[in-house]
Design a protein around this motif. Structure first.
Motif: not given
Length: 174
Positions: A27-39
């Motif tokens: 998701v970060g490589d797709a250009g989005f920032t402050n990426v966090k996964t939950v569970l």
């Protein structure tokens, strides 16, 4: 900047295994920032200054397909919408022995179709209520997959447009 949540369907169940660190990176490589996964069930929070939800959805799905080699589908929400969905849960979410679920869809007409089809099912005590863009479902623990509605919601017809989350998971995302 808008905070979004992407809810992946069918991750880490049914043979599609994705490590959350890899999901976060994708998701970060797709250009989005402050990426966090939950569970570990395909819940991704991220920030974007983009406002084209359909484009964001398409870009993430394409990135997932390319990286993990499966037919990826997501439901995309902004955090204010998710907060409203959680706040509007119409049943007793703390009822002992029951699961509070929310079915979300990239095509809300599918939820209406599911509710209509459920009218002909012998559902016992489980309850359903259509919300604003969601379908709320309350079912006894241990009956989720065996319940008539659980079986209906798992049909292939709904695979590309719907996903299900426990209300507790949605609260964690907030």
């Amino acid at each position: 900047m808008t905070r979004y949540v992407a809810l992946l369907r069918g991750v880490n169940v049914g043979g599609i295994t994705i490590k959350m660190a890899d999901l976060k990176e994708t998701v970060g490589d797709a250009g989005f920032t402050n990426v966090k996964t939950v569970l570990a069930s395909g819940n991704v929070l991220f920030d974007s200054d983009r406002t084209d939800s359909a484009g964001i959805k398409a870009d993430i799905e394409a990135a997932l397909r390319e990286r993990f080699g499966y037919e990826a589908w997501i439901v995309l929400l902004d955090q204010p919408t998710l907060a409203r969905i959680v706040d509007d849960f119409p049943f007793d979410a703390e009822r002992e022995g029951w699961h509070p679920y929310v079915l979300l869809s990239s095509d809300p007409a599918m939820l209406t179709e599911m509710l209509t089809a459920a009218a002909d099912l012998e559902r016992g005590d489980e309850t359903l209520q259509l919300g604003d863009g969601v379908l709320y479902w309350h079912v006894e623990r241990g009956r989720t997959l065996q319940s008539p509605f659980g079986k209906l919601s798992g049909k292939a017809r709904y695979k590309s447009t719907t996903t299900n989350r426990n209300l507790r998971t949605l609260r964690k995302l907030l």
